[in-house]
Write a protein that holds these residues in place. Structure first.
Motif, PDB file in Angstrom:
ATOM      1  N   PRO A   1       0.804  -1.221   0.000  1.00  0.00           N
ATOM      2  CA  PRO A   1       0.000   0.000   0.000  1.00  0.00           C
ATOM      3  C   PRO A   1       0.841   1.276   0.000  1.00  0.00           C
TER       4      PRO A   1
ATOM      5  N   TRP B   1     -13.233  -0.953  -5.156  1.00  0.00           N
ATOM      6  CA  TRP B   1     -13.494  -0.877  -3.704  1.00  0.00           C
ATOM      7  C   TRP B   1     -13.209  -2.269  -3.149  1.00  0.00           C
TER       8      TRP B   1
ATOM      9  N   VAL C   1      -9.863  -4.993  -1.413  1.00  0.00           N
ATOM     10  CA  VAL C   1      -8.816  -4.997  -0.382  1.00  0.00           C
ATOM     11  C   VAL C   1      -7.607  -4.157  -0.767  1.00  0.00           C
ATOM     12  N   THR C   2      -7.352  -4.008  -2.060  1.00  0.00           N
ATOM     13  CA  THR C   2      -6.195  -3.194  -2.444  1.00  0.00           C
ATOM     14  C   THR C   2      -6.622  -1.756  -2.738  1.00  0.00           C
TER      15      THR C   2
ATOM     16  N   MET D   1      -9.102  -0.142  -1.658  1.00  0.00           N
ATOM     17  CA  MET D   1      -9.529   0.558  -0.440  1.00  0.00           C
ATOM     18  C   MET D   1      -8.354   1.160   0.319  1.00  0.00           C
ATOM     19  N   ASP D   2      -7.182   0.563   0.147  1.00  0.00           N
ATOM     20  CA  ASP D   2      -6.016   1.065   0.881  1.00  0.00           C
ATOM     21  C   ASP D   2      -5.495   2.372   0.296  1.00  0.00           C
TER      22      ASP D   2
END
Ligand SMILES: Cc1cc2nc3c(=O)[nH]c(=O)nc-3n(C[C@H](O)[C@H](O)[C@H](O)COP(=O)(O)OP(=O)(O)OC[C@H]3O[C@@H](n4cnc5c(N)ncnc54)[C@H](O)[C@@H]3O)c2cc1C
Ligand SMILES: Cc1cc2nc3c(=O)[nH]c(=O)nc-3n(C[C@H](O)[C@H](O)[C@H](O)COP(=O)(O)OP(=O)(O)OC[C@H]3O[C@@H](n4cnc5c(N)ncnc54)[C@H](O)[C@@H]3O)c2cc1C
Ligand code: SF4
Ligand code: SF4
Lengths: 251, 693, 315
Positions: free
Chosen positions: C70, C93, C95-96, C98-99
């Motif tokens: 991230p 939107w 896991v990646t 969103m970071d």
């Protein structure tokens, strides 16, 4: 270890959400703690229990009813609680993140945790924004955080059960998806005891930030209520389902 | 009879025995006094007297196991008689030339006493014979037949000594004692009969005909008979047979509050300013009455027999709990492990899994012949586990969290509670806004569960048709907290009580009626302690009254149904609500058959005490499934073509039993219905759609 | 400032996720309306990136970026966006995504719209439909300013439109990637054992309507054809027709697959608790009043066996 947990008080989605104008009618909803915040608090307390330190929970008091959530945090093992007295139920994530970042700045945090997301994060989550405002790196979707010395080992979840491990030098901000253990239950008697004995530090909101989003409309999604019925003989039904799946890339 | 040396020896022995006995009972009393204050007991002498009478007639043991209980009664009378026999034997030893053989002729008694002496001789002689037989039956049962009722499940936590057969050893010692003692007594009498048979002593005379008379024999037999007593009395205080003494006392000091009122988590009475944490972690955290339970326990396992959790294969046995307490106390006070008094109960007397398996059905407490309350201990242990942050079942945790935020366990918003009422074809009054005659406390399941709502609406329709002036609290109602309290969450219970009391305060009503037995129980028995001053009725009572007053009339007799009725624990066993539902069924004209386990003996559906919230479901035959089978077997005895119905009067039962009918594959054979559905059909309110899901 | 639409693509183990293609497809539509270009951005070394139908593809090729990080990804994307000033930046939107999305928004002081179900151009401006409050409400928002970040829910747009073969232009990292505070250590793959139904994207779920253990095979066959696993309601598991690891619901597992095809399940609340957030629920049930039809997206009143067999022939 000095861990700060930033929490979010959000409208409960257990009820129907009435709309007023282009936003939620904040006067007719109950506010509850974001469910992922329970995990971030748990993660913080677990680290404290493992390596020592203090856990400070800080949140923006949007409607003057945050105390219960803070007492709950204390009952679960937080050492100190702080509320930012904003009194603005419509404050968006950007604004809340700014206020939180300003309040956290002076706390000397080694780690800042936030819930990975909240159901009202229309303009994004507060975790990564706090990181940006504090100029710390951010990692979200965590499923376990362990600390040793000046480094944390962070597990992050990916789809399909895949996990990735990272090593992160303190300080940093994490968006907690789940603590390694289910959040503990705080018996109500303990919460009530906290309500009687604990002090909540009050901080005035400072700093300004805006989502930069103009709300044009807010409404329940087009009512589904009932399944769209596929009519016809079993063969026709099968054909229509297969067609539907293919159109969605599912077959 | 005894020589001087023998007399001196006897007195010395008696003193030593008395010393050990006093020490034994003092230790027991001291141990009991370590317990916490119990809820205040009133009229102790009277209730002790009553218990004495009860014990004398052995009333309480007949709640279960009739045949064995009759034998136990015989044993009991035998032993009572024997206390007297021993007295006479002692006199025979100590008073020169005292004996009662041959109508007491050596004493030249007044003529009027002769029939009495003969009666005594006959009774003691025959009773001795009976005792020998009865004891043999019990020993055979324990050691040869190995009656399963006296065994524990593999998964039940047991004190190592119990596992190694400690209880059996106790029984054997006492059994051997009784046999030796009684035989020796008979022999001492037989050896006395120098002048041949005494018609009032048939057994002794028979023995005399074999062994003859002998002075030495009299001495030896006397010493065996009475010497044993000197040994056994102090032993009793250290064995499971303490129940001889403690059972009547325990019964006299048993719970006086209503069954449906749990003891508080922290004693109301404080001694020496001591501070108490809620609930129980170690044995001395229990109320003194419940420490005494362990000494009173007969270890008969009657409670285990009726325990639905035990039936379901869970590691819970209420009797093992009492037995483990007993052994822990013994090792801590008579043995060399005083530290055991500080050992967590969850490691020594009951496993955590067992603690969380209890449905709080009260069957164990109800059936116990000596007034023990294993269930109360379990609730106290839960209370402390919650406070101490013990990891609880995720389903229970979710339910509690939802109760704390939403006031219901189903994760639904407060505002949605009255939604069903808004869908009615007539307005349902909001009791917080206008006065009503009857305040209907609806409860969570009936307010939110889609499967039960049709029944909820039907209750409203019937009340409406009968012209009952009723209203509900809408979003002001919270879960009444009955099961919350039984799960051990005392703080949350209090919070819910406060919320509801505040809602009641806003409303004007004359009476509360509930459709949910759980709410009924706590509103009726526990809310008064929090200032609740109202009359509470279960809807079956209200319905019956409406019929009796002619406000409802049966238009169609329901003779085409063959039904049985399940007594919900919290209506029946807890609150004695047995008759209203049965009278209603009679009025409706159905063909009614009672299941073998009914009324006080009803078998729990398995949902109570928070079990319905459990996220993990154990494998094995569930209590509800067993109950459906019981209903079907009942119906099989009365074969005909009528539709077979399983009638319930509790929303949770509706959910539990509908599920059980499916999982046992008995759809089509039996259908679960709420009594309101039958009432609706009989009074001619439109047919309710059948339960779905 | 440009009118370009950037798509921050995602890859794991050398494979791009569906949402990347979905967004590229959407980006083309938006770029057309805005008069700009659809640019696929691939951050990652050693990935085969010539797979998009974008107008152009930029690949930041650096060994330090081969696995998601991230901090590193954030810095690279920040530099690119600053330099190229696109009109819209699409993230998943996920896991990646969103970071980085919200972080970037705060870093640059530009708006971000998350939980996006739809993005369109209206009167020259961008309008986003966001699925807020757990799906209870939809918010229509218009990002103000010159650049808008939009984080899109997976499965919102068709993926085909984004598939193509545009050759990627490889560039070196625009920022210095030494001295990062965050380091990738390892990837942990799920252990074997019985199928983990919570990790499946497609489930064929059977209820008591399946009738018996011998019919499970039919469901298995259908599942195999669909690339799905078989799950069940509790009675099926209680009956021993499937292991407990396959039970969905209150006392079983909670699942959230893309497809939940239900054969003969009535829809009891205890079951719904485990699957109500599945993205596409299709229910086959002979009872037209079965409560599952109040929850499913599509339903058919039909015999499951006939439908399943007919589907097998078509797949
Ligand atoms: C405390 C508790 C916990 C529970 N936990 C769970 C849980 O975790 N998970 C769970 O699933 N359940 C759970 N249950 C059980 C739940 O209440 C229901 O009983 C269960 O979900 C019903 O399963 P079903 O839909 O397969 O069966 P049914 O309700 O019997 O439904 C079968 C359906 O199949 C249809 N059908 C029959 N034949 C055909 C055919 N040929 N073609 C098409 N359709 C057909 C019927 O019309 C019917 O609708 C729990 C219950 C309780 C009380
Ligand atoms: C990065 C990330 C990744 C995630 N990945 C996953 C994942 O892979 N799998 C996963 O399961 N979760 C995942 N989650 C969690 C996910 O977002 C949801 O929080 C979770 O699935 C909610 O579970 P639920 O639907 O059972 O619970 P709830 O939050 O209780 O329910 C959700 C919705 O169901 C509605 N609802 C309630 N009752 C009913 C009813 N009776 N009938 C119909 N609808 C009803 C509610 O109104 C609500 O809208 C992830 C979260 C994050 C942040
Ligand atoms: S209350 Fe019921 S379930 Fe609990 S121990 Fe007693 S008999 Fe068993
Ligand atoms: S607790 Fe009561 S019922 Fe249970 S074994 Fe002891 S005496 Fe018997």
């Amino acid at each position: 270890m000095n861990i700060v947990v930033a929490i979010k008080h959000i409208p409960s989605i257990a009820d129907d959400l009435p709309v007023k104008g282009n936003n939620v009618d904040f006067d007719s909803v109950d506010f509850v703690l974001n469910e992922w915040d329970e995990h971030s608090i748990e993660q913080a307390v677990l680290i404290k229990e493992a390596v020592g330190g203090t856990v400070t929970v800080v949140g923006v008091d949007l409607i003057g009813e945050l105390d219960n959530a803070l007492h709950l945090a204390l009952a679960k093992g937080a050492d100190k609680v702080v509320k930012i007295t904003a009194d603005d139920p419509a404050a968006d994530s950007h604004q809340q993140a700014k206020w939180l970042a300003e309040a956290i700045k002076g706390m000397g945090a080694d780690m800042v945790f936030a819930g990975v997301q909240a159901s009202n994060d229309i303009d994004g989550q507060i975790g990564p924004m706090i990181a940006a405002y504090l100029d710390m790196p951010y990692i979200g979707g965590t499923s376990a955080i362990e600390v040793s010395g000046n480094t944390a080992t962070v597990s992050k979840e990916f789809p399909g059960g895949v996990g990735m491990k990272y090593s992160v030098t303190l300080p940093f901000v994490a968006g907690v998806q789940s603590a390694p253990k289910p959040p503990r239950y705080a018996p109500v008697s303990k919460v009530r005891q906290m309500a009687q004995t604990a002090t909540i530090e009050k901080v005035a909101p400072t700093g300004e930030a805006s989502a930069g989003l103009a709300f044009k409309k807010m409404a329940p999604p087009v009512a589904t209520g009932h399944a769209e019925m596929i009519e016809g003989s079993p063969k026709e039904v099968a054909a229509k389902i297969v067609e539907l799946l293919k159109s969605k890339g599912l077959a | 009879m005894l020589t001087t040396i023998e007399k001196i020896l006897f007195i010395l022995l008696a003193l030593v025995s008395a010393g050990f006995t006093v020490h034994g009972f003092k230790t027991i009393i001291d141990t009991i006094r370590m317990g916490r204050p119990a809820p205040e007991l009133k009229n102790i002498p009277a209730s002790l007297l009553k218990a004495g009478v009860t014990v004398l007639f052995q009333q309480t043991i007949f709640k279960a196991r009739k045949v064995l209980s009759a034998i136990h009664m015989g044993l009991f009378f035998g032993l009572i008689t024997y206390a007297f026999v021993n007295l006479v034997d002692a006199l025979e030893g100590l008073v020169p030339n005292f004996d009662l053989i041959y109508s007491g002729k050596h004493l030249s008694p007044p003529a009027w006493t002769v029939p009495l002496i003969n009666a005594y001789n006959l009774i003691s002689d025959v009773m001795s014979g009976f005792l020998l037989i009865a004891i043999t039956v019990f020993l055979v049962r324990r050691f040869i037949v190995k009656d399963k009722a006296l065994a524990y499940r593999e998964n039940v936590l047991l004190n190592p000594k119990v596992k190694a057969g400690g209880q059996a050893k106790d029984s054997l010692i006492v059994g051997v004692f009784v046999i030796m003692h009684v035989s020796a007594h008979l022999m001492s009498q037989a050896y006395r009969l120098t002048e041949g048979a005494d018609p009032f002593m048939p057994i002794a005379s028979f023995l005399n005909s074999i062994f003859g008379a002998s002075q030495t024999g009299v001495h030896v037999a006397w010493w065996i008979s009475i010497g044993w007593v000197m040994f056994i009395i102090p032993y009793l205080s250290r064995s499971k047979h303490t129940h001889f003494f403690m059972a009547p006392i325990n019964l006299g000091l048993a719970k006086q509050n209503p069954r449906g009122q749990l003891d508080p988590a922290i004693p109301l009475k404080v001694i020496d300013g001591r501070k108490y944490d809620p609930g129980a972690k170690v044995i001395t955290d229990l109320a003194w009455t419940r420490i005494m339970d362990a000494y009173a326990c007969v270890q008969c396992n009657r409670c285990q027999d009726v325990c639905p959790a035990n039936f379901y294969g869970r590691p819970l046995s209420p009797s093992a709990l009492e037995v483990n307490k007993r052994y822990l106390l013994k090792e801590a006070t008579f043995g060399s492990h005083p530290d055991l008094l500080l050992a967590p109960l969850t490691e020594t007397v009951i496993s955590p899994e067992a603690v969380w398996s209890c449905t709080t059905c009260y069957a164990c407490v109800r059936v116990c012949p000596v007034g023990n309350e294993p269930m109360a201990d379990i609730v106290d242990i839960r209370r402390r586990m919650l406070i101490d942050g013990f990891e609880i079942d995720s389903g229970v945790q979710n339910a509690l969290q939802s109760l704390a935020t939403n006031g219901n366990w189903m994760g639904k918003g407060k505002r949605l509670r009255g939604r069903w009422a808004k869908e009615m074809e007539f307005p349902v009054k909001n009791a917080t806004e206008e006065p009503v005659e009857v305040l209907w406390f609806v409860g969570d399941t009936a307010s939110f569960d889609e499967r039960v709502i049709p029944n909820t609406k039907m209750v409203a329709r019937i009340f409406h048709q009968a012209g009952l002036d009723f209203g509900i609290l809408y979003q002001n109602e919270s879960n009444a907290g009955n099961d919350v309290r039984r799960v051990g969450e005392e703080g949350l219970f209090e919070q819910l009580v406060e919320q509801n009391m505040a809602a009641f305060g806003k409303a004007q009503f004359k009476q509360i009626v509930t459709t949910d037995p759980h709410s009924f129980n706590t509103l009726k028995n526990e809310y008064p302690q929090f200032g609740g001053k109202f009359e509470v009725k279960h809807y079956t009572v209200t319905l019956l009254k409406l019929f009796e007053e002619g406000k409802l009339t049966v238009k169609n007799k329901l003779s085409h149904y063959k039904v049985t009725f399940h007594d919900p624990c919290y209506l029946g066993r807890y609150n004695g609500g047995f008759t209203a539902p049965r009278k209603l069924l009679e009025l409706l004209g159905v063909e009614f058959h009672e299941m073998p386990r009914n009324c006080e003996n009803s078998f729990c559906c398995g949902a109570g005490g928070g079990q319905i919230w459990m996220g993990k479901v154990a494998p094995g035959e569930r209590p509800a499934e067993n109950r459906i089978k019981e209903a079907l077997t009942t119906f099989e005895r009365h074969p005909n073509e009528k539709k077979q119905l399983f009638i319930v009067t509790c929303p949770k039962d509706m959910v539990m039993y509908s599920d059980a009918v499916k999982t046992t594959g008995n759809e089509g054979k039996i259908e679960v219905r709420d009594i309101i559905q039958l009432v609706a059909e009989a009074v001619g309110v439109e047919e309710v759609s059948q339960i779905v899901g | 400032m440009s009118n370009d639409v950037f798509v921050i693509t995602e890859h794991l183990d050398g494979k791009f996720s569906d949402v990347s293609f979905e967004m590229v497809g959407k980006a083309k539509e938006l770029a057309k309306a805005l008069g700009g270009q659809a640019v696929a951005v691939v951050v990652g070394g050693g990935v085969e990136a010539n797979v998009f139908a974008s107008d152009s593809t930029i690949q930041v090729d650096d060994a330090a970026l081969s696995q998601f990080n991230p901090e590193a990804y954030g810095k690279v994307i920040e530099a690119l966006v600053k330099e190229k000033a696109p009109r819209v930046v699409l993230f998943g939107w996920t896991v990646t995504g969103m970071d980085v999305a919200a972080w970037l928004s705060a870093r640059l002081g530009v708006p971000c719209a998350a939980y996006a179900k739809d993005v369109r151009v209206e009167g020259g401006g961008v309008v986003v439909s966001c699925q807020a409050y757990g799906g209870k409400l939809t918010a229509e928002v218009a990002p103000e300013g010159e650049t808008a970040i939009v984080a899109c829910l997976a499965g919102s747009f068709p993926a085909e439109a984004g598939q193509g073969a545009t050759a990627a232009e490889k560039i070196a990292s625009p920022v210095d990637l030494s001295g990062l505070k965050m380091k990738f250590i390892e990837m942990v793959k799920p252990a074997g054992g019985d199928v983990d139904i919570t990790a499946q994207t497609k489930l064929v779920s059977v209820g008591r309507g399946i009738g018996g253990k011998e019919n499970i095979e039919l469901a298995e066959e259908l599942a195999a054809k669909l690339g799905a696993a078989v799950s069940a309601s509790r009675p099926v598991v209680d009956a021993g027709w499937l292991p407990r690891t396959r039970q969905v619901g209150k006392s079983g597992l909670k699942v959230k697959p893309k497809l939940y095809l239900m054969l003969g399940i009535s829809g009891a609340p205890e079951h719904l608790e485990g699957m109500k957030s599945a993205e596409l629920i299709i229910a086959i049930n002979t009872d037209k009043k079965a409560p599952i039809f109040n929850v499913a997206h599509y339903g058919a009143t039909a015999d499951l066996f006939e439908v399943a067999e007919a589907m097998l022939e078509l797949l």
